[in-house]
Design an enzyme around this catalytic site. Sequence first.
Site, short mmCIF file in Angstrom:
data_model
loop_
_atom_site.label_atom_id
_atom_site.label_comp_id
_atom_site.label_asym_id
_atom_site.label_seq_id
_atom_site.Cartn_x
_atom_site.Cartn_y
_atom_site.Cartn_z
N ARG A 16 -1.86 17.24 7.92
CA ARG A 16 -1.96 16.83 9.33
C ARG A 16 -1.51 15.39 9.49
NH1 ARG A 16 -7.47 16.37 10.61
NH2 ARG A 16 -8.24 17.33 8.71
N ASN A 88 -2.87 9.27 0.87
CA ASN A 88 -3.00 9.16 2.32
C ASN A 88 -4.30 9.76 2.86
OD1 ASN A 88 -1.82 9.38 5.30
ND2 ASN A 88 -2.45 11.44 4.69
N SER A 140 -5.15 0.40 5.99
CA SER A 140 -5.26 0.26 7.45
C SER A 140 -5.31 -1.22 7.79
CB SER A 140 -6.55 0.91 7.93
OG SER A 140 -6.81 0.53 9.28
N TYR A 153 -15.49 2.09 6.48
CA TYR A 153 -14.05 2.37 6.49
C TYR A 153 -13.25 1.12 6.13
CZ TYR A 153 -9.55 3.98 8.44
OH TYR A 153 -8.23 4.33 8.63
N ALA A 154 -13.59 -0.03 6.76
CA ALA A 154 -12.84 -1.26 6.48
C ALA A 154 -13.00 -1.67 5.02
CB ALA A 154 -13.32 -2.38 7.40
N ALA A 155 -14.21 -1.49 4.46
CA ALA A 155 -14.42 -1.83 3.05
C ALA A 155 -13.58 -0.91 2.15
CB ALA A 155 -15.90 -1.71 2.69
N LYS A 157 -10.78 0.50 2.90
CA LYS A 157 -9.36 0.18 3.06
C LYS A 157 -9.02 -1.17 2.42
CE LYS A 157 -8.09 3.95 5.12
NZ LYS A 157 -7.17 4.86 4.46
#
Length: 245
Positions: A16, A88, A140, A153-155, A157
């Site tokens: 996707r 990904n 990201s 999520y930020a950690a 990435k």
Amino acid sequence: MSELDGTVAVVTGGSRGIGRAIAQALAQAGAKVAVVGRSGESAQRAAAELPGEGHGGYACDVADPEQVNTTVGAIEAGQGPVGILVNNAGITRDNILLRMKDEEFDEVIAANLKGAFNFTRAVTRGMMKRRAGAILNITSVVGLTGNAGQANYAASKAGMVGLTKSVAKELASRGIRCNAIAPGFIETDMTDALNESQVEALLGQIPLGALGGPEDIAEAAVFLVSPRARYITGQVLAVDGGMVM
Ligand code: NAP
């Protein structure tokens, strides 16, 4: 002869969104693509829709090292030695810090960061023997800037940025390159949940004044894994309409 000339390219989360666009662009450039996702049916369907021959779809949770090792074995047996890996696959479980559950933090780190490590470790033994390989991690912009409500999520990435640079340094002498792309706001299932006012607010932070499409990431991805980028390693390329500069 096509640019990637039958090289086997693994794309995790290739069923996707951004991963699917990357898989399509790699297939267009002549790669034999291995599409990986938790849903084997979606992965196989996406693989069957790619242009050209020799693609495959595989059910695998990237967070599980055993599944990853088995899947890499199946890809190498069925399609040939892996020359390109695109990490990904990714998820979000957003929440404000005080409400964030242990499971929300752990699941995101396991899929996004540990998943990239699992696949990288599984393919590099063969790449080292062949002294050739290209690895691309999809991180990201929030891994570079942080984001309220996305500590997990930020950690994960930001961790992928450290992983990218460490792998690049460790494996450069073995002919393996490793880079990352930091997408900005790209229209996919992941970003579908945002309402109109959130999208308006985001647009105000994008100098080029538009959201990106999965194909914008795919263009940069094919370049970074191709021989045209042979002198580039350890880099993080923001593809974000100028959001972070
Ligand atoms: P998406 O549309 O939600 O697709 C995610 C893909 O990852 C699906 O193919 C999914 O397949 C697979 N996946 C998720 N967890 C997995 C796991 N544990 N094991 C194997 N496969 C898994 O996401 P997207 O928007 O295309 O995002 C792709 C990547 O770009 C992610 O890493 C994301 O963090 C990053 N990114 C996206 C944006 C954006 O604006 N969209 C911005 C910055 C970064 P299954 O469900 O079948 O497993």
